[in-house]
Design a protein around this motif. Structure first.
Motif, mmCIF file in Angstrom:
data_model
loop_
_atom_site.group_PDB
_atom_site.id
_atom_site.type_symbol
_atom_site.label_atom_id
_atom_site.label_comp_id
_atom_site.label_asym_id
_atom_site.label_seq_id
_atom_site.Cartn_x
_atom_site.Cartn_y
_atom_site.Cartn_z
ATOM 1 N N LEU A 51 15.076 -1.871 4.923
ATOM 2 C CA LEU A 51 15.034 -0.728 5.851
ATOM 3 C C LEU A 51 13.823 0.168 5.582
ATOM 4 O O LEU A 51 13.200 0.672 6.525
ATOM 5 N N LEU A 52 13.483 0.367 4.314
ATOM 6 C CA LEU A 52 12.308 1.177 3.986
ATOM 7 C C LEU A 52 11.023 0.521 4.488
ATOM 8 O O LEU A 52 10.117 1.208 4.967
ATOM 9 N N ASP A 53 10.948 -0.803 4.387
ATOM 10 C CA ASP A 53 9.789 -1.518 4.935
ATOM 11 C C ASP A 53 9.715 -1.358 6.448
ATOM 12 O O ASP A 53 8.636 -1.125 7.008
ATOM 13 N N VAL A 54 10.855 -1.485 7.111
ATOM 14 C CA VAL A 54 10.896 -1.314 8.570
ATOM 15 C C VAL A 54 10.492 0.105 8.939
ATOM 16 O O VAL A 54 9.687 0.320 9.854
ATOM 17 N N LEU A 55 11.013 1.085 8.211
ATOM 18 C CA LEU A 55 10.664 2.475 8.480
ATOM 19 C C LEU A 55 9.166 2.714 8.329
ATOM 20 O O LEU A 55 8.537 3.358 9.172
ATOM 21 N N ALA A 56 8.578 2.182 7.273
ATOM 22 C CA ALA A 56 7.140 2.349 7.052
ATOM 23 C C ALA A 56 6.345 1.734 8.205
ATOM 24 O O ALA A 56 5.382 2.338 8.695
ATOM 25 N N MET A 60 4.059 3.877 10.909
ATOM 26 C CA MET A 60 2.650 3.546 11.115
ATOM 27 C C MET A 60 2.365 3.337 12.605
ATOM 28 O O MET A 60 1.389 3.868 13.140
ATOM 29 N N LEU A 61 3.226 2.576 13.278
ATOM 30 C CA LEU A 61 3.035 2.332 14.707
ATOM 31 C C LEU A 61 3.164 3.624 15.524
ATOM 32 O O LEU A 61 2.386 3.864 16.446
#
Length: 69
Positions: A51-56, A60-61
């Motif tokens: 989830l943290l990777d998805v949030l990052a 960014m997008l």
């Protein structure tokens, strides 16, 4: 502006996550009654990493879109 398919998917994801987390707190047989607490903690840590990777990526997008071309 109408929601795109991506908006619908993102809203579905966040709503389901919220529902699942709130269910753990409101159900009478929540985490306290689990037998394999350590296993569940490890699995939650793994999922939180994802989830943290998805949030990052989403941040960014969103920042890139907010700045414009």
């Amino acid at each position: 502006m109408a929601d795109a398919q991506g908006d619908i998917c993102a809203m579905r994801l966040t709503e389901r996550l919220e529902d699942a987390v709130l269910a753990l707190d409101t159900q009478p047989a929540g985490f306290e009654d689990a037998v394999r607490k350590t296993d569940h903690v490890e699995e939650l840590r793994r999922i939180l990493g994802i989830l943290l990777d998805v949030l990052a990526d989403w941040e960014m997008l969103a920042d890139r879109e907010a700045r414009g071309p």
